[in-house]
Scaffold this active site. Structure first.
Site, PDB file in Angstrom:
ATOM      1  N   PRO A 119      42.628  48.241  45.037  1.00 44.68           N
ATOM      2  CA  PRO A 119      44.006  48.492  45.481  1.00 44.68           C
ATOM      3  C   PRO A 119      44.533  49.864  45.048  1.00 44.68           C
ATOM      4  O   PRO A 119      45.273  50.513  45.790  1.00 44.68           O
ATOM      5  CB  PRO A 119      44.804  47.353  44.834  1.00 44.68           C
ATOM      6  CG  PRO A 119      43.806  46.253  44.672  1.00 44.68           C
ATOM      7  CD  PRO A 119      42.526  46.963  44.311  1.00 44.68           C
ATOM      8  N   TYR A 120      44.148  50.307  43.863  1.00 41.48           N
ATOM      9  CA  TYR A 120      44.539  51.638  43.386  1.00 41.48           C
ATOM     10  C   TYR A 120      43.951  52.718  44.292  1.00 41.48           C
ATOM     11  O   TYR A 120      44.647  53.666  44.692  1.00 41.48           O
ATOM     12  CB  TYR A 120      44.054  51.807  41.946  1.00 41.48           C
ATOM     13  CG  TYR A 120      44.127  53.205  41.391  1.00 41.48           C
ATOM     14  CD1 TYR A 120      45.328  53.739  40.936  1.00 41.48           C
ATOM     15  CD2 TYR A 120      42.977  53.992  41.295  1.00 41.48           C
ATOM     16  CE1 TYR A 120      45.389  55.013  40.407  1.00 41.48           C
ATOM     17  CE2 TYR A 120      43.030  55.267  40.762  1.00 41.48           C
ATOM     18  CZ  TYR A 120      44.233  55.772  40.324  1.00 41.48           C
ATOM     19  OH  TYR A 120      44.288  57.041  39.809  1.00 41.48           O
TER      20      TYR A 120
END
EC number: 4.-.-.-
Length: 214
Positions: free
Chosen positions: A128-129
């Site tokens: 997700p980062y």
């Protein structure tokens, strides 16, 4: 050059504030979220203004008005959830890019993450980062601003060496936060970094030379 720094209280941001203090060619205006954060930055020689990445682009633009460049080093940090990653690393970056256009600021330097452009090399645990960094970079590239995207490897707190490796693709590596900050400042003055994105790790090439060779 008057530089607007977003992320001044982060570890790279703090190093930038210190480096700008000794730089006669540039002055700095640091964006902070809380009134109590201003004093330490002003003591370090920065002008400090209040604005919030979770606010509006217009709020950020008003804080940045009169500056010549924006440096974005903000991040939600490892202790927050992926909701904050979305709000800061992606939407906050998008708002900052929009704010630059509103304020008439043409130059924008983004600190991203190593291999953010290459899905095949993303760390599964941090996906997700990487998604947030990937699309923030894409928005900047499509913005029409004169951009530089610096994608550093794993960040370390050891003193910098002043030497790096910089290239479009570096699959893995680490780098001192000191050297990331020095590369950001060097990129302000190096035309060869304009409208370029590159990975950055430890290496043997002096920063100025590495940027000229991109």
């Amino acid at each position: 050059m008057k530089v607007f720094l977003i992320g001044a209280n982060g570890q790279i941001g703090q190093r930038l504030v210190s480096l700008f203090q000794d730089n006669p060619d540039h002055s700095i205006r640091a964006m902070v979220r809380k009134e109590e954060q201003k004093a330490s930055l002003e003591a370090a020689g920065a002008e400090a203004v209040l604005a919030n990445l979770e606010g509006s682009p217009e709020e950020i633009a008003a804080a940045a008005k009169g500056c010549d460049a924006i440096i974005f080093t903000a991040g939600s940090g490892g202790s927050t959830g992926y909701d904050k990653t979305l709000l800061v690393d992606l939407d906050g970056a998008a708002k900052a890019i929009e704010a630059a256009a509103i304020a008439g600021i043409k130059r924008f330097i983004m600190v991203s993450a190593l291999q953010a452009h290459n899905r095949e090399n993303w760390n599964e645990a941090l996906k997700p980062y990487y998604v947030a960094k990937h699309y923030a970079d894409k928005i900047l590239e499509a913005s029409g601003l004169t951009y530089t995207i610096i994608r550093p490897g794993g960040l370390r707190n050891e003193p910098g060496t002043g030497t790096v490796s910089a290239a479009k693709d570096l699959e893995r590596g680490f780098i001192s936060r000191d050297d990331v900050a020095k590369t950001v400042i060097a990129s302000l003055d190096e035309k060869n970094t304009e409208n370029r994105a590159f990975d950055l790790t430890e290496g043997d090439t002096p920063i100025a030379e590495a940027l000229k060779k991109l």
